[in-house]
Design a protein around this motif. Structure first.
Motif, PDB file in Angstrom:
ATOM      1  N   GLU A  25       0.693  -1.232   0.018  1.00 57.83           N
ATOM      2  CA  GLU A  25       0.029   0.099   0.082  1.00 57.83           C
ATOM      3  C   GLU A  25       0.888   1.347  -0.131  1.00 57.83           C
ATOM      4  O   GLU A  25       0.608   2.174  -0.705  1.00 57.83           O
ATOM      5  CB  GLU A  25      -0.924   0.119   1.356  1.00 57.83           C
ATOM      6  N   HIS A  26       1.899   1.136   0.921  1.00 52.11           N
ATOM      7  CA  HIS A  26       2.659   2.590   1.105  1.00 52.11           C
ATOM      8  C   HIS A  26       3.674   2.680   0.194  1.00 52.11           C
ATOM      9  O   HIS A  26       3.915   4.050  -0.403  1.00 52.11           O
ATOM     10  CB  HIS A  26       3.035   2.680   2.365  1.00 52.11           C
ATOM     11  N   LYS A 175      -5.837  -2.468   9.933  1.00 56.94           N
ATOM     12  CA  LYS A 175      -6.111  -3.280   9.064  1.00 56.94           C
ATOM     13  C   LYS A 175      -6.950  -4.296   9.694  1.00 56.94           C
ATOM     14  O   LYS A 175      -6.669  -4.982  10.483  1.00 56.94           O
ATOM     15  CB  LYS A 175      -4.704  -3.562   8.298  1.00 56.94           C
TER      16      LYS A 175
END
Length: 182
Positions: A25-26, A175
């Motif tokens: 994601e990052h 998450k």
């Protein structure tokens, strides 16, 4: 710096799953790159210099930090420790702070997480007395000490901390563990 947190782990390997999710994601790193360990045991991505991470898990929880500089994290479930432990591992100012807290074990767990995060940031491992590991007293928001940033988070039954060269975020990404096992 970004921090990811997951609860409901049913297997230790899911902590690495959280790292895989965070890195994808990052940083767009998918699949999870190869991980190696420095001499002191700190994990790193050998083919991705400048992408630092750290991972911690305790019970059914995991915490992961990603940054462009060395970073350390720790998450602990709050429990009753041996009554003699705070006197063995806390500096005098830390003991004074603990005595003023409404509940000893959640406060002690937060201090412990701060100390673990600082050790993990350095990558050196535990090379001195735990009492001598300098950390700021827990406070609202990020705090600087010795040129490092510290942040803390707590929830029902857990405490977590980060230590790094970047200012920690106020919020962490929560998450779901509906993530596949890597």
């Amino acid at each position: 710096m970004v921090i990811y947190h997951a609860k409901g782990l049913t297997a230790r390997s899911q902590a690495r799953d959280l790292l895989a999710l965070a890195a994808a994601e990052h940083w767009g790193l998918s699949p999870l790159p190869q991980i190696a360990r420095h001499e002191g045991g700190k994990p790193y991505f050998p083919k991705h210099e400048g992408r630092h991470f750290n991972l911690s898990h305790s019970g059914d929880r995991a915490l992961c930090a990603l940054d462009g500089a060395p970073v350390g994290v720790d998450i602990q479930l709050v429990k009753e420790w041996r009554p003699s432990l705070p006197r063995r591992v806390c500096a005098p100012a830390e003991l004074d702070w603990l005595e003023r807290q409404p509940s000893l074990w959640p406060a002690f767990t937060l201090l412990w997480a701060l100390k673990e995060a600082r050790v993990k940031e350095s990558g050196q491992g535990l090379t001195s007395s735990i009492r001598d590991i300098r950390v700021p007293l827990p406070a609202e928001g990020p705090v600087q000490l010795d040129g490092l940033w510290f942040g803390t988070w707590t929830g029902r039954g857990w405490a977590a901390a980060v230590c790094g060269h970047s200012e920690p975020p106020e919020k962490i990404f929560e998450k779901s563990l509906d993530i596949p096992t890597v």
